[in-house]
Design an enzyme around this catalytic site. Structure first.
Site, PDB file in Angstrom:
ATOM      1  N   LYS A 165     -21.435  27.485  14.018  1.00 50.69           N
ATOM      2  CA  LYS A 165     -20.639  28.697  13.899  1.00 50.69           C
ATOM      3  C   LYS A 165     -20.401  29.131  15.158  1.00 50.69           C
ATOM      4  CE  LYS A 165     -21.259  32.954  11.193  1.00 50.69           C
ATOM      5  NZ  LYS A 165     -22.335  33.753  10.348  1.00 50.69           N
ATOM      6  N   SER A 188     -20.296  34.966   5.790  1.00 46.91           N
ATOM      7  CA  SER A 188     -19.412  34.782   6.675  1.00 46.91           C
ATOM      8  C   SER A 188     -19.344  33.685   7.613  1.00 46.91           C
ATOM      9  CB  SER A 188     -19.999  36.006   7.936  1.00 46.91           C
ATOM     10  OG  SER A 188     -21.276  35.763   8.576  1.00 46.91           O
ATOM     11  N   SER A 199     -24.953  35.227   4.420  1.00 50.00           N
ATOM     12  CA  SER A 199     -23.919  34.407   5.084  1.00 50.00           C
ATOM     13  C   SER A 199     -24.125  32.834   5.289  1.00 50.00           C
ATOM     14  CB  SER A 199     -23.788  34.952   6.292  1.00 50.00           C
ATOM     15  OG  SER A 199     -22.653  36.089   6.126  1.00 50.00           O
TER      16      SER A 199
HETATM   17  N1  GLN Z   1     -21.682  39.933   3.787  1.00 48.89           N
HETATM   18  C1  GLN Z   1     -22.837  40.376   4.273  1.00 48.89           C
HETATM   19  C2  GLN Z   1     -22.182  41.380   5.442  1.00 48.89           C
HETATM   20  O1  GLN Z   1     -21.049  41.525   5.441  1.00 48.89           O
HETATM   21  C3  GLN Z   1     -23.831  39.537   5.103  1.00 48.89           C
HETATM   22  C4  GLN Z   1     -23.230  38.936   6.447  1.00 48.89           C
HETATM   23  C5  GLN Z   1     -24.014  37.999   6.883  1.00 48.89           C
HETATM   24  O2  GLN Z   1     -25.172  37.489   6.334  1.00 48.89           O
HETATM   25  N2  GLN Z   1     -23.744  37.766   8.348  1.00 48.89           N
HETATM   26  O3  GLN Z   1     -22.865  42.164   6.087  1.00 48.89           O
END
Ligand code: GLN
Length: 491
Positions: A84, A159, A183
């Protein structure tokens, strides 16, 4: 050998490792197969933000040399792994999918990068994400929207959407993502692959661009539980540069898969099966529970009474930490700097105004608000207390269970644009995953079925702190009796 390369891109890392070991294929051939596959499919999937073919092939050549001398560095020597784009690799871009870091090249390696290099893997491409890992659909990337390989009109989750989609598309056999509120598990679920968030502290966060430091954790994506176990064994372990890194013996996760056989006591938290859960997702998860029961496991209904507080608690703590962590992107040092400036204040304000997109600004503003004097006690401090209560709910459930089983996400992959105008709807995609981060527990998602539209459905298993070996074994028992991991999208 060349005919084999046609099928290489959907082999598991374990299978690729065996082919390399038996000298039936070279790492250069393997790496070329993934490069070709990426080139053939990434115009539509858009999982990669960047890659360096020549560099990947040079790493593969070095690996082939080691294997020819009989000196592989690990089982994964020569196997490609993609990261990532929020993890540092010396000399590679590290954009976090943000304009503010568009031209930033990392001068150092993350801890996980060092571990991967020591294992001889081929570091392949840099994968798309929601900007600074804030989002659930990868639509918040400043550069491109990644598609779900099962249906290109749909989102891959987020994400770590690039990490999940690239694997599901056969562009990389292994990848890493980060999980702050879901995520890794949510995109794994929506893309029909395996994704694991280990216990907080198991993997060093050194070199991971910080979003919410008390919640962030790096973890693997793979086609199978065994591949996750292989990769986890390489990246887990203590690192003094992360003050929350935990000193613990790292077991051989792959061997543990076969040695721990159950039967286990499996907790089903009732709050995860209520309103908002898609009936097809519910049916698949219930079938998985029935499978474990047939295997002789004890199924026990448990309760996480504070689950409904997880989402608001998360959005106070995560935004507070983000507002503080993102203060470093100031236009002065390594970030984008606005050209339209007259004084130092302009440099800060305009660089950040131009560099961050809407969702990141929303979080910085929210986070600054909850930390401001007068509101700190009412919001931030209270959220920390509620966080402890949520963790206590889980620890109580674990007094009588080995693992908890839940859906990973309330629905299958949604259409692009469907939720992007409504932040609250988007935040709700993580309703089942967020509490695991707040509690610091390990959790994973693995495929457990398909909807009538042919979209993947994921099962979440939540384990006790630092009991990854057991968690993986329980997941492995399910996976071995089903053939979901052998199914791939047609691209
Ligand atoms: N969707 C969650 C957020 O927007 C989790 C994101 C993540 O785990 N990086 O904060």
């Amino acid at each position: 050998m060349t005919t084999m390369t046609e099928h290489l891109f959907y082999k598991t890392a374990t299978e690729l490792s065996a082919l390399l070991e038996k000298k039936e294929i070279t790492s250069v051939e393997l790496t070329k197969a993934f490069i070709e596959r990426t080139k053939a499919t990434d115009d539509s999937v858009k999982a990669f933000l960047s890659y360096d073919e020549a560099d990947a092939l040079a790493q593969a050549e070095a690996s082939d040399k080691r294997r020819a001398e009989g000196k592989p560095l690990s089982a994964l020597d020569g196997v490609p792994v993609s990261l990532k784009d929020n993890m540092a690799v010396t000399g590679q871009p590290h954009t976090c999918a943000s304009k503010i870091l568009e031209h930033y090249v990392s001068p150092y390696d993350a801890h996980i990068t060092e571990q991967l290099k020591k294992a001889g893997v081929v570091l392949w491409g840099r994968l798309n994400l929601d900007e600074f890992a804030m989002g659930s659909s990868t639509e918040n990337s400043a550069f491109q929207t990644t598609a779900n390989p099962w249906d290109l009109e749909r989102i891959p989750g987020g994400s770590s959407g690039g990490s999940a989609a690239s694997l599901a598309a056969g562009q990389t056999p292994l990848s890493l993502g980060s999980d702050t509120g879901g995520s890794i598990r949510q995109p794994a679920s929506l893309c029909g692959i395996v994704g694991m968030k280990p216990t907080y502290g198991l993997i060093s966060r050194y070199g991971l661009a910080a979003f919410a430091s008390s919640l962030d954790q790096i973890g693997p994506f793979a086609h199978t539980i065994k591949d996750v176990a292989l990769l986890l064994g390489i990246i887990a372990g203590h690192d003094r540069r992360d003050s929350t890194s935990y000193k613990t013996e790292i077991p051989n996760y792959v061997e543990a898969l076969e040695s721990k056989k159950g039967p286990w006591t499996i907790g089903v938290p009732k709050e995860y099966f209520g309103e908002g859960l898609d009936p097809e997702v519910k049916a698949s998860v219930e079938k998985a529970i029935a499978f474990y029961k047939d295997q002789g496991c004890t199924i026990k209904e448990v309760s996480i009474p504070k689950l409904d507080l997880a989402l608001p608690t998360y959005y106070i703590i995560a935004t507070a930490e983000a507002s503080s962590n993102l203060a470093r992107y100031d236009g002065i040092r390594y970030t984008h700097r606005s050209e339209d400036t007259k004084n130092a204040i302009d440099v800060y304000f305009k660089s950040r105004e131009e560099g961050f997109s809407e969702e990141v600004k929303r979080r910085i503003i929210l986070g600054t608000y909850v930390l401001s004097s007068g509101y700190y006690d009412a919001y931030y401090l209270k959220a920390q207390k509620v966080r402890t209560l949520i963790r206590e709910d889980f620890m109580k459930a674990f007094e009588s269970c080995d693992v908890l089983i839940t859906p990973t996400t309330p629905t299958t992959a949604f259409k692009r644009g469907e939720k992007s105008a409504d932040p609250l709807q988007m935040y709700l995609s993580d309703i089942y995953t967020i509490s695991v981060n707040l509690s610091g527990l390990p959790g994973l998602s693995l495929p457990c079925g398909y909807s009538s539209e042919g979209l993947p459905i994921g099962l979440q298993l939540i384990g006790k702190p630092y009991e990854e070996a057991e968690l993986l074994s329980i997941a492995h028992a399910f996976e071995s009796a089903h053939d979901y991991s052998a199914k791939h999208p047609e691209l």
